[in-house]
Design a protein around this motif. Structure first.
Motif, PDB file in Angstrom:
ATOM      1  N   PHE A  75      54.994 -63.543  50.601  1.00 14.16           N
ATOM      2  CA  PHE A  75      54.537 -63.128  51.924  1.00 14.16           C
ATOM      3  C   PHE A  75      55.602 -62.290  52.622  1.00 14.16           C
ATOM      4  O   PHE A  75      55.302 -61.237  53.207  1.00 14.16           O
ATOM      5  CB  PHE A  75      54.190 -64.347  52.773  1.00 14.16           C
ATOM      6  N   THR A  76      56.858 -62.731  52.559  1.00 15.55           N
ATOM      7  CA  THR A  76      57.957 -61.993  53.176  1.00 15.55           C
ATOM      8  C   THR A  76      58.082 -60.603  52.578  1.00 15.55           C
ATOM      9  O   THR A  76      58.204 -59.606  53.298  1.00 15.55           O
ATOM     10  CB  THR A  76      59.285 -62.756  52.992  1.00 15.55           C
TER      11      THR A  76
ATOM     12  N   TRP B  70      45.541 -55.069  46.415  1.00 18.11           N
ATOM     13  CA  TRP B  70      45.842 -55.923  45.265  1.00 18.11           C
ATOM     14  C   TRP B  70      47.252 -56.519  45.345  1.00 18.11           C
ATOM     15  O   TRP B  70      47.576 -57.431  44.602  1.00 18.11           O
ATOM     16  CB  TRP B  70      45.656 -55.157  43.957  1.00 18.11           C
ATOM     17  N   TYR B  71      48.082 -56.051  46.273  1.00 14.88           N
ATOM     18  CA  TYR B  71      49.427 -56.617  46.425  1.00 14.88           C
ATOM     19  C   TYR B  71      49.394 -58.040  46.978  1.00 14.88           C
ATOM     20  O   TYR B  71      50.356 -58.781  46.808  1.00 14.88           O
ATOM     21  CB  TYR B  71      50.270 -55.747  47.352  1.00 14.88           C
ATOM     22  N   ILE B  72      48.322 -58.430  47.660  1.00 17.64           N
ATOM     23  CA  ILE B  72      48.284 -59.762  48.269  1.00 17.64           C
ATOM     24  C   ILE B  72      47.565 -60.790  47.392  1.00 17.64           C
ATOM     25  O   ILE B  72      47.416 -61.941  47.783  1.00 17.64           O
ATOM     26  CB  ILE B  72      47.634 -59.728  49.667  1.00 17.64           C
ATOM     27  N   LEU B  73      47.151 -60.375  46.200  1.00 14.51           N
ATOM     28  CA  LEU B  73      46.349 -61.291  45.379  1.00 14.51           C
ATOM     29  C   LEU B  73      47.157 -62.467  44.849  1.00 14.51           C
ATOM     30  O   LEU B  73      46.603 -63.533  44.583  1.00 14.51           O
ATOM     31  CB  LEU B  73      45.699 -60.521  44.232  1.00 14.51           C
TER      32      LEU B  73
ATOM     33  N   PHE C 282      47.778 -74.209  46.789  1.00 12.71           N
ATOM     34  CA  PHE C 282      48.929 -75.110  46.705  1.00 12.71           C
ATOM     35  C   PHE C 282      49.705 -75.214  48.022  1.00 12.71           C
ATOM     36  O   PHE C 282      50.715 -75.906  48.092  1.00 12.71           O
ATOM     37  CB  PHE C 282      49.865 -74.649  45.585  1.00 12.71           C
ATOM     38  N   VAL C 283      49.249 -74.506  49.052  1.00 11.43           N
ATOM     39  CA  VAL C 283      49.897 -74.577  50.353  1.00 11.43           C
ATOM     40  C   VAL C 283      48.873 -75.018  51.398  1.00 11.43           C
ATOM     41  O   VAL C 283      47.673 -74.964  51.158  1.00 11.43           O
ATOM     42  CB  VAL C 283      50.518 -73.216  50.751  1.00 11.43           C
ATOM     43  N   LYS C 284      49.358 -75.439  52.559  1.00 14.38           N
ATOM     44  CA  LYS C 284      48.434 -75.916  53.588  1.00 14.38           C
ATOM     45  C   LYS C 284      47.910 -74.795  54.476  1.00 14.38           C
ATOM     46  O   LYS C 284      47.054 -75.032  55.325  1.00 14.38           O
ATOM     47  CB  LYS C 284      49.112 -76.976  54.444  1.00 14.38           C
ATOM     48  N   TRP C 285      48.419 -73.586  54.268  1.00 11.36           N
ATOM     49  CA  TRP C 285      48.012 -72.463  55.104  1.00 11.36           C
ATOM     50  C   TRP C 285      46.865 -71.701  54.454  1.00 11.36           C
ATOM     51  O   TRP C 285      46.803 -71.560  53.238  1.00 11.36           O
ATOM     52  CB  TRP C 285      49.193 -71.519  55.334  1.00 11.36           C
ATOM     53  N   ARG C 286      45.977 -71.140  55.274  1.00 14.96           N
ATOM     54  CA  ARG C 286      44.807 -70.439  54.767  1.00 14.96           C
ATOM     55  C   ARG C 286      44.722 -68.988  55.248  1.00 14.96           C
ATOM     56  O   ARG C 286      43.713 -68.320  55.040  1.00 14.96           O
ATOM     57  CB  ARG C 286      43.527 -71.190  55.183  1.00 14.96           C
ATOM     58  N   PHE C 287      45.809 -68.496  55.834  1.00 12.55           N
ATOM     59  CA  PHE C 287      45.750 -67.136  56.388  1.00 12.55           C
ATOM     60  C   PHE C 287      45.591 -66.076  55.309  1.00 12.55           C
ATOM     61  O   PHE C 287      45.059 -64.994  55.572  1.00 12.55           O
ATOM     62  CB  PHE C 287      46.985 -66.841  57.252  1.00 12.55           C
ATOM     63  N   ALA C 288      46.028 -66.346  54.087  1.00 17.05           N
ATOM     64  CA  ALA C 288      45.885 -65.360  53.020  1.00 17.05           C
ATOM     65  C   ALA C 288      44.422 -65.076  52.706  1.00 17.05           C
ATOM     66  O   ALA C 288      44.060 -63.969  52.315  1.00 17.05           O
ATOM     67  CB  ALA C 288      46.626 -65.821  51.767  1.00 17.05           C
ATOM     68  N   ILE C 289      43.573 -66.087  52.888  1.00 21.56           N
ATOM     69  CA  ILE C 289      42.134 -65.884  52.667  1.00 21.56           C
ATOM     70  C   ILE C 289      41.590 -64.896  53.697  1.00 21.56           C
ATOM     71  O   ILE C 289      40.837 -63.971  53.363  1.00 21.56           O
ATOM     72  CB  ILE C 289      41.376 -67.214  52.745  1.00 21.56           C
ATOM     73  N   LEU C 290      41.979 -65.108  54.954  1.00 20.43           N
ATOM     74  CA  LEU C 290      41.567 -64.164  55.993  1.00 20.43           C
ATOM     75  C   LEU C 290      42.104 -62.765  55.700  1.00 20.43           C
ATOM     76  O   LEU C 290      41.395 -61.770  55.876  1.00 20.43           O
ATOM     77  CB  LEU C 290      42.065 -64.640  57.358  1.00 20.43           C
TER      78      LEU C 290
END
Length: 440
Positions: free
Chosen positions: A359-360, A371-374, A382-390
């Motif tokens: 992420f950094t 495709w860089y964020i895939l 495996f993490v508690k955050w879901r912002f990557a889906i958004l």
């Protein structure tokens, strides 16, 4: 019983609609300048994706959803990549190798005037980087050469071969994610965050990006590391680096898992394997300089959908009258390294550390293609955050850049994308809860 039958019918209708949406995307949108049609198809795919995750992601339907994930990848088998023109360079590099010409020795522009029978002018004319030496590492080049076997004038056959290779690695990703979920005692249904994500399917199976290969070997390295098989982990990481250089950032994670001394040996093993794989293509200083120069040109000249970079750029234009990229690049590198250190020190396991390192790296980059964020989507279970889906939804706004020729990026859409993304991240951090927890 009646309710069960109704639910089955609704699930079947949802699956059928999703398959039709992918078919429309792959075969009935003929140009990436048709941004309205692209966004419409993506909107349908993402809507149905969230419906499946919310209503039909349970133990009873796990096998059906897994088969659906496989089927959606193969939907694109005979389609042409819609949102990327990298395919032309892939086949060009592969053709060079098959004909004994090193892709790091000559640029396409240097070769085009030669009377080689294998030269395909149509590939050259559609290529986006004819004046650069290849930037693709040896694992990619091997796949390119295999896909170029059908020869000049057989582009569709070459695409099918390349697509089968990428789908095979992506299926491997599904298998390893499933194993990692079991290792961490997480719910198996979390697999479908990645397996059914439309951006993952479209950019890998559809647009043929080799991040799928990089992710596979990186996950394999993590898996071996968690099993304390650190020699195999080092070898797998070397293969990941030879698909894309980025996984080098994961090497410090070995220290967290196996200690400093073993990590030194792992690093040496990784280095030896990397050099061995690169050596057949880059065996002298000139070839190495050509490879490095293309990478430097790519990261020094191009920009796309950056966030923090865009802030620095706009401030520079406002205060200085020019883009102070020479200074901002150093600042961004410093911020990235600080982010890596914090990610390493403050996270509980290597997958969470890898997530925040990625992420950094991405958020500080000047180039953030969809495709860089895939890889972030890959690690989201495996993490508690879901912002990557958004983010996988929001980053589709960047396809607007392709709606005109020459390409023109919309700063307004970039601002909207990152305001919504950072707003959601702030929401998750501040309220310490997952607003989508019922889905996932």
């Amino acid at each position: 019983m009646n309710n069960l039958k109704t639910k089955q019918i609704k699930y079947a209708a949802t699956v059928t609609s999703l398959v039709l949406a992918y078919l429309a995307f792959g075969y009935f949108i003929d140009d990436r300048t048709n941004i309205i049609a692209i966004w419409a198809a993506l909107a349908v795919c993402f809507t149905l994706y969230f419906i499946i995750l919310k209503k039909y992601n349970n133990t009873f339907l796990n096998d059906y959803n897994f088969k659906l994930a496989l089927a959606l990848r193969f939907v694109f088998l005979f389609s042409f990549p819609l949102l990327s023109d990298d395919i032309y360079r892939f086949i060009w590099d592969g053709s060079q190798l098959l004909n004994g010409i090193n892709p790091f020795a000559f640029t396409p522009t240097e070769l085009i005037n030669n009377n080689y029978t294998w030269l395909d002018v149509s590939l050259f004319e559609k290529m986006n980087s004819p004046v650069y030496y290849s930037v693709y590492p040896p694992i990619n080049q091997l796949a390119f050469s295999v896909s170029a076997i059908p020869g000049k004038g057989n582009l569709v056959a070459s695409i099918i071969i390349l697509r089968l290779i990428i789908i095979a690695f992506d299926i491997g990703n599904l298998i390893i994610i499933k194993k990692l979920l079991a290792f961490y005692n997480k719910n198996p249904k979390l697999l479908f965050i990645y397996a059914l994500n439309p951006l993952v399917i479209i950019e890998f199976a559809g647009n043929l990006h080799f991040e799928a290969v990089m992710i596979f070997f990186s996950l394999l390295s993590f898996w071996f590391l968690l099993q304390n098989r650190w020699i195999l982990a080092a070898i797998a990481l070397a293969f990941a680096v030879c698909a894309k250089l980025l996984p080098l950032i994961f090497l410090p994670l070995f220290i967290k898992q196996i200690g400093f001394k073993k990590s030194i040996y792992a690093g040496l093993i990784c280095l030896v394997v990397i050099l061995t794989l690169f050596l057949p293509l880059i065996y002298n200083i000139n070839l190495a300089q050509n490879f490095v120069s293309s990478i430097q040109l790519y990261y020094g000249k191009f920009e796309f959908n950056g966030s923090i970079y865009q802030v620095f750029k706009q401030v520079g234009w406002s205060l200085l009258g020019y883009n102070p990229i020479a200074y901002t690049s150093k600042i961004l590198i410093t911020l990235t390294l600080i982010g890596f250190l914090i990610s390493y020190l403050k996270t509980e396991n290597i997958l969470v550390s890898a997530f925040w390192m990625l992420f950094t790296y991405t958020i500080c980059g000047a180039i953030v293609h969809p495709w860089y964020i895939l890889f972030l989507i890959t690690l989201t279970p495996f993490v508690k955050w879901r912002f990557a889906i958004l983010w996988s939804v929001l980053i589709c706004l960047s396809y607007y850049t392709y709606h005109t020729i020459p390409y023109q990026e919309s700063l307004l859409l970039v601002i909207i994308e990152y305001i919504l993304l950072f707003g959601f991240i702030a929401y998750e951090v501040c309220f310490k809860k997952l607003p989508l927890k019922k889905i996932y």
